[in-house]
Enzyme design. Structure first.
Site, PDB file in Angstrom:
ATOM      1  N   ALA A  61      -9.387 -33.072  37.565  1.00  0.00           N
ATOM      2  CA  ALA A  61     -10.158 -32.102  36.786  1.00  0.00           C
ATOM      3  C   ALA A  61      -9.563 -31.917  35.395  1.00  0.00           C
ATOM      4  O   ALA A  61     -10.283 -31.731  34.410  1.00  0.00           O
ATOM      5  CB  ALA A  61     -10.206 -30.761  37.522  1.00  0.00           C
ATOM      6  N   GLU A  62      -8.236 -31.978  35.307  1.00  0.00           N
ATOM      7  CA  GLU A  62      -7.557 -31.775  34.028  1.00  0.00           C
ATOM      8  C   GLU A  62      -7.700 -32.976  33.090  1.00  0.00           C
ATOM      9  O   GLU A  62      -7.951 -32.823  31.898  1.00  0.00           O
ATOM     10  CB  GLU A  62      -6.066 -31.504  34.268  1.00  0.00           C
ATOM     11  CG  GLU A  62      -5.755 -30.130  34.860  1.00  0.00           C
ATOM     12  CD  GLU A  62      -5.871 -29.026  33.826  1.00  0.00           C
ATOM     13  OE1 GLU A  62      -6.016 -29.316  32.634  1.00  0.00           O
ATOM     14  OE2 GLU A  62      -5.823 -27.848  34.236  1.00  0.00           O
TER      15      GLU A  62
END
Length: 409
Positions: free
Chosen positions: A95-96
């Site tokens: 996600a990052e």
């Protein structure tokens, strides 16, 4: 006839029902690993994310990212397990950064786990002239694991640790105090806005990604079936190179393309390791470890790099411009205590020793001076800013005095 129909289709119906129950149980177990209640399976926004990312095109993009991270995902999982962190937090990294060690944000966050410079240094990541360990896939994961462990200890639930990783512990603490609860359903209230919109979507995105990641049915019927057989053991090894050693030399020695070696060592800013007294660790594929042990021996830097003999009128800045190397790097490589030079002094210049001792064509390289920006350099050399960024692997617009920029290819 009806009896025949039932005998024919009953096994199929039972199989479909068992598959549904199996998948449902897996999804509930996944939520439990985040300390999230099973009712979250019906969260409409999370399901919308999951459905959107599960289209054929998006799914292939998702698994392509997983495939490119194939080499180091086992290492990430091992580090998370060592710190008692659920393996599903692997998808926090996705996600990052989408598993890119080169990821760089407008806010100056960098690497797999998107550490800001100050936070990275707090957790022991070195950021200097030679390395940015926020891009070190092992050290940054160790740092992220320590950070997440502290957040979990502080807040008591893994979903709270994930949210705090995104918006900060102080902000989440204030949100819990205002809400009078740390229940996820309350914190995600879109009207009350206890936590930022980005964080409300963030936890849902991690869960959605994790659910797609465990979709074995898709994998079994796709070109990415091999991801199911990924080992849990490390597939990369850590080896130590002597002070200032060349990774180009290493790539030739163990027979691995330089581009592949660089992918595993994005934290190195140059094609050599820092001139630290004790040397520096780099990563190689595990299958090359025995070959490294057999072949590697430290080599005197004068045998690897260019040697410059100081002449009248020379200074570090002038020499640096001549070879396209920062004067600070020359100072460090030669362990100079100050900037004074003496005639006939021999200096190690960390460039390939086969390069002739003629001045580098300034059409190809530029040394950043005080007041320079990418825009001013692009105008002076009639090269687009985007071109400069691509050639020099820059994510943002930050450049520093002494940096060597490639102007054209």
């Amino acid at each position: 006839m009806i009896k025949y129909f039932l005998l024919l289709f009953l096994p199929i119906l039972l199989s479909a029902n068992l598959t549904y129950v199996f998948n449902h149980n897996k999804e509930v177990a996944l939520l439990e690993s985040f300390d999230i209640e099973a009712s979250f399976l019906y969260d409409p926004i999370m399901n919308q994310m999951k459905t959107k990312k599960s289209t054929i095109k998006k799914n292939k993009y998702f698994f392509k990212a997983m495939d490119e991270a194939y080499t180091f995902i086992p290492a990430i999982k091992s580090i998370l397990a060592k710190h008692g962190i659920p393996p599903e937090f692997l998808y926090l990294a996705m996600a990052e950064s989408n598993f890119s060690t080169r990821a760089y944000s407008k806010k100056r966050a960098s690497g797999l786990w998107q550490f800001m410079p100050a936070t990275g240094k707090i957790y022991g990541l070195k950021i200097d002239e030679y390395v940015d360990e926020r891009r070190d896939l092992i050290k940054s994961t160790e740092a992220a694991a320590k950070y997440l462990s502290q957040l979990h200890k502080r807040f008591g639930k893994w979903y709270l640790a994930a949210i705090a990783y995104n918006c900060g512990g102080g902000r989440l603490n204030n949100a819990i105090r205002k809400a009078g609860s740390d229940e996820l359903s309350i914190l995600l209230d879109p009207k009350k806005k206890y936590i930022p919109r980005e964080s409300r979507f963030y936890i849902r995105k991690i869960v959605a990604l994790a659910m797609i990641g465990q979709d074995e049915q898709f994998l079994m019927h796709s070109e990415y079936e091999h991801l199911l057989n990924r080992a849990n053991a490390y597939s990369i090894s850590t080896v130590r190179l002597s002070s200032g050693d060349s990774i180009r030399r290493l790539s030739k020695m163990i027979g691995i393309p330089l581009i592949e070696l660089k992918k595993l060592n994005r934290h190195l800013k140059y094609d050599f390791v820092p001139p630290y007294a004790k040397g520096y660790d780099v990563y190689i594929p595990y299958i090359k470890l025995n070959e490294f042990k057999r072949k590697y021996t430290p080599e005197p830097m004068k045998n690897i790099y260019k040697v410059h003999v100081v002449k009248s009128g020379d200074n570090l800045s002038k020499i640096g411009k001549r070879y396209g190397v920062s004067y600070r790097v020359i100072k460090d490589f030669n362990k100079l205590k100050n900037y004074r030079l003496s005639l006939r002094q021999r200096l190690i210049i960390p460039i390939d020793s086969r390069i002739k001792s003629k001045k580098i064509d300034t059409r190809h390289y530029y040394m950043v001076k005080k007041g320079d920006t990418l825009e001013s350099i692009s105008k002076a050399y009639k090269v687009s800013v985007q071109n400069l960024k691509l050639q020099n692997h820059l994510r943002g617009s930050l450049i520093r005095i002494g940096d060597r920029l490639k102007i054209n290819e």
